[in-house]
Design an enzyme around this catalytic site. Sequence first.
Site, PDB file in Angstrom:
ATOM      1  N   SER A  50      77.224 -10.803 134.829  1.00  0.00           N
ATOM      2  CA  SER A  50      76.431  -9.689 134.280  1.00  0.00           C
ATOM      3  C   SER A  50      76.647  -9.467 132.800  1.00  0.00           C
ATOM      4  O   SER A  50      76.098  -8.516 132.232  1.00  0.00           O
ATOM      5  CB  SER A  50      76.789  -8.379 134.986  1.00  0.00           C
ATOM      6  OG  SER A  50      76.557  -8.485 136.348  1.00  0.00           O
ATOM      7  N   THR A 103      78.294  -4.864 134.250  1.00  0.00           N
ATOM      8  CA  THR A 103      78.249  -4.481 132.837  1.00  0.00           C
ATOM      9  C   THR A 103      79.566  -3.868 132.434  1.00  0.00           C
ATOM     10  O   THR A 103      80.104  -3.021 133.155  1.00  0.00           O
ATOM     11  CB  THR A 103      77.150  -3.417 132.636  1.00  0.00           C
ATOM     12  OG1 THR A 103      75.907  -4.066 132.772  1.00  0.00           O
ATOM     13  CG2 THR A 103      77.236  -2.746 131.276  1.00  0.00           C
ATOM     14  N   THR A 131      76.190  -6.292 128.145  1.00  0.00           N
ATOM     15  CA  THR A 131      75.592  -6.719 129.419  1.00  0.00           C
ATOM     16  C   THR A 131      74.547  -7.809 129.211  1.00  0.00           C
ATOM     17  O   THR A 131      73.983  -7.941 128.114  1.00  0.00           O
ATOM     18  CB  THR A 131      74.908  -5.521 130.122  1.00  0.00           C
ATOM     19  OG1 THR A 131      74.531  -5.891 131.438  1.00  0.00           O
ATOM     20  CG2 THR A 131      73.657  -5.063 129.376  1.00  0.00           C
ATOM     21  N   ARG A 170      62.795  -7.144 128.913  1.00  0.00           N
ATOM     22  CA  ARG A 170      63.342  -5.873 129.427  1.00  0.00           C
ATOM     23  C   ARG A 170      64.667  -5.556 128.727  1.00  0.00           C
ATOM     24  O   ARG A 170      65.542  -6.402 128.600  1.00  0.00           O
ATOM     25  CB  ARG A 170      63.562  -5.989 130.942  1.00  0.00           C
ATOM     26  CG  ARG A 170      64.132  -4.715 131.594  1.00  0.00           C
ATOM     27  CD  ARG A 170      65.632  -4.769 131.754  1.00  0.00           C
ATOM     28  NE  ARG A 170      66.162  -3.669 132.554  1.00  0.00           N
ATOM     29  CZ  ARG A 170      67.453  -3.372 132.642  1.00  0.00           C
ATOM     30  NH1 ARG A 170      68.343  -4.083 131.983  1.00  0.00           N
ATOM     31  NH2 ARG A 170      67.854  -2.364 133.386  1.00  0.00           N
ATOM     32  N   GLY A 183      75.170   0.344 136.019  1.00  0.00           N
ATOM     33  CA  GLY A 183      74.205   0.607 137.073  1.00  0.00           C
ATOM     34  C   GLY A 183      72.797   0.385 136.579  1.00  0.00           C
ATOM     35  O   GLY A 183      72.595  -0.230 135.524  1.00  0.00           O
TER      36      GLY A 183
HETATM   37  N1  ASP Z   1      73.229  -1.082 133.030  1.00  0.00           N
HETATM   38  C1  ASP Z   1      72.859  -2.479 132.980  1.00  0.00           C
HETATM   39  C2  ASP Z   1      71.394  -2.579 132.698  1.00  0.00           C
HETATM   40  O1  ASP Z   1      70.620  -1.904 133.330  1.00  0.00           O
HETATM   41  C3  ASP Z   1      73.140  -3.215 134.241  1.00  0.00           C
HETATM   42  C4  ASP Z   1      74.511  -3.120 134.814  1.00  0.00           C
HETATM   43  O2  ASP Z   1      75.189  -2.103 134.701  1.00  0.00           O
HETATM   44  O3  ASP Z   1      74.931  -4.120 135.394  1.00  0.00           O
HETATM   45  O4  ASP Z   1      71.016  -3.387 131.886  1.00  0.00           O
END
Ligand code: ASP
Length: 327
Positions: A84, A186, A204, A214, A238
């Site tokens: 991630s 992340t 991340t 995105r 998240g």
């Molecule tokens: N917060 C991150 C995102 O939406 C993803 C993650 O926490 O793994 O890009």
Amino acid sequence: MKSRRDFLHQSILGSLTAGTLGFWAKATEWFDVPEKGAFPVVIATWDNQKATQAAWDVLSKNGRSLDAVEAGVRIPEADPLDTSVGYGGFPDRDGNVTLDACIMDEFGNAGSVNFLEHIMHPISVARKVMEETPHVMLSGSGALEFALSKGFIKEDLLTEVAREAWEKWKITSEYKPVINIERHDTIGMVAIDAQRRIAGACSTSGLAFKIRGRVGDSPIIGAGMFADNEVGAAAATGLGEMVLRTLGSFLIVEEMRRGKHPQKAAEEVIRRLARKYPKDCADNQVGYVVLDRKGRHGAYSLHPGFNYSLYQGGQNLVVEAGSLFAK
Ligand code: ASP
């Protein structure tokens, strides 16, 4: 001319005001007293003990919290097994690894990159944006050009493991995050050093197999991370779309500014998320790690399964956070 009564009123008011101000000055001092042995301290999302260790190595030598969080976040960025973050991060749905990161120092300066490709350490590029440009955020090809101009090396960040996962995903192309199964690793990290300087960093590769272009919460100051030396700092993990819509990290710091303990501040913001977006919260995860100026910490998530790493008082721990919903 002032009557004797006016004069008395004014004197009483004057001494009351001075008294109140004096009281507030004392109270502020009193409220600002750190917990014993609180500093230095670092907290990070998920089981990122190697990262908190790297941060501690800086902090324990009386180093600056900004250097500590950068050093910490660089660990998962370079780890091919962390799917991630950085190198080894899962790609977007077209097979490109695109990275987001942000950083803040004790002065409230901020730097950020998003939609950055081919650079293993976006956090260090974000720091360069903060320190060597008049801007806060650089994006996409501009961020890449900037990184290259600063001596960063262009690399292929798609590992074999990530490529295979992507090939497998393409069979169904199901684009629905599943709580704690679709991994949210992340790294969000916040720290206070021995001189009580507060800094934070977040990095991340974003949501696995996302639509190209995105950008999530992680590079957005106040969403993925926020640090204010007067109060404290928070970082998120998240589903970025949910963190973005509530500017969660900023909100937590503001809750602490109004007097809340870091734990209560995190809980309040998670509850607000659940109140405003009950449908989205049913099957998506969001979690926060928080520190305040006193060196107290908190962590909370929507669903069980969110753990965090805490290095304080010479102990490097991984702790399970509380959650709003039960299993
Ligand atoms: N917060 C991150 C995102 O939406 C993803 C993650 O926490 O793994 O890009």
